[in-house]
Design an enzyme around this catalytic site. Structure first.
Site, PDB file in Angstrom:
ATOM      1  N   CYS A   1       0.869  -1.169   0.000  1.00  0.00           N
ATOM      2  CA  CYS A   1       0.000   0.000   0.000  1.00  0.00           C
ATOM      3  C   CYS A   1       0.916   1.231   0.000  1.00  0.00           C
ATOM      4  CB  CYS A   1      -0.928  -0.025   1.218  1.00  0.00           C
ATOM      5  SG  CYS A   1      -0.046  -0.050   2.793  1.00  0.00           S
ATOM      6  N   GLN A   2       0.482   2.306   0.618  1.00  0.00           N
ATOM      7  CA  GLN A   2       1.305   3.512   0.654  1.00  0.00           C
ATOM      8  C   GLN A   2       2.492   3.347   1.604  1.00  0.00           C
ATOM      9  OE1 GLN A   2       0.630   5.952  -1.442  1.00  0.00           O
ATOM     10  NE2 GLN A   2       2.195   7.380  -0.797  1.00  0.00           N
TER      11      GLN A   2
END
Length: 109
Positions: free
Chosen positions: A67-68
């Site tokens: 993800c981020q």
């Protein structure tokens, strides 16, 4: 608590260079992935993962989820582990860690 493993950007790069078979899954939102993805990633937003869990349960291919920053991918791996999927790893630091280590980020297909 269900366990899962983490993989570093360097380890992921090593898997690629060794030709190891795995699925790379980006669980960020479409707005986030529009800013760039790791080459070869499949885009499966975290909210869609429960609806697609069966496709991972019947597959022994290693999964690398990112993800981020690593928080949502950890959630995704924990969820899959609860479903009996034990081949998922979270990319440590997410795409931010990947980019900080000098690895390529590309526009999504």
């Amino acid at each position: 608590m269900y366990g899962f493993s983490e993989i570093t950007p360097d380890e992921l790069e090593q898997w690629r260079s060794e030709g190891r078979k795995f699925r790379l899954i980006d669980v960020r939102s479409p707005g986030e992935t529009g800013r760039g993805v790791i080459p070869g990633a499949e885009l499966i937003p975290l909210v869609s993962l429960p609806m697609r869990k069966d496709e991972f349960a019947s597959n022994d291919t290693a999964l690398v989820i990112y993800c981020q920053s690593g928080a949502r991918s950890a959630q995704a791996c924990a969820f899959l582990a609860q479903q009996g999927v034990d081949c998922a790893s979270s990319l440590r630091g997410g795409i931010v860690g990947w980019a900080r280590s000098g690895k390529p980020v590309v526009n999504p297909d």
